[in-house]
Design a protein around this motif. Structure first.
Motif: not given
Length: 125
Positions: A38-44, A62-65, A81-92, A119-122
């Motif tokens: 994943r790539q968030a704005p301004g990040k690698e 570690d951030s998604v375990k 990729l099943q993504m649960n308990s999403l938070n704003s830091e997962d935006t990418a 694919t964008q996740v917000t």
């Protein structure tokens, strides 16, 4: 031609879930590890998760375990990729990528040899 196409992104509230899919073609899918980045704005770009060719070994940042689960259906040439308990830091923007046999690290984005369109996740807070 090798093709990978990620889908399933969207807008979700914090605490919600999404399931991403990656459709692959043009190579023998069950011969290769496939990963999610994943790539968030301004990040690698960063490695999120990876599955071994038969799905028996999986790896997570570690951030998604404990929140994300990777799986694959080799009969359908698909990765999920099943993504649960999403938070704003997962935006990418999320990408799937094929890992060549010569690459020892699943997290080196520049070690992958083929990428799909992302694919964008917000996640809204």
């Amino acid at each position: 031609d090798v093709q990978l196409q990620a889908s399933g992104g969207g807008l979700v509230q914090a605490g919600g879930s999404l399931r991403l899919s990656c459709a692959a073609s043009g190579f023998t899918f069950d011969d290769y590890s496939i990963g999610w980045f994943r790539q968030a704005p301004g990040k690698e770009r960063e490695g999120v998760s990876c599955s071994s060719p038969d799905g028996s070994n999986t790896y997570y940042a570690d951030s998604v375990k404990g929140r994300f689960t990777i799986s694959r259906d080799n009969a359908e040439n698909a990765l999920f990729l099943q993504m649960n308990s999403l938070n704003s830091e997962d935006t990418a923007v999320y990408y799937c990528a094929k890992r060549p046999r010569t690459e020892s690290s699943w997290q080196r984005w520049d070690g992958m040899d083929y990428w799909g369109k992302g694919t964008q996740v917000t996640v809204s807070s």
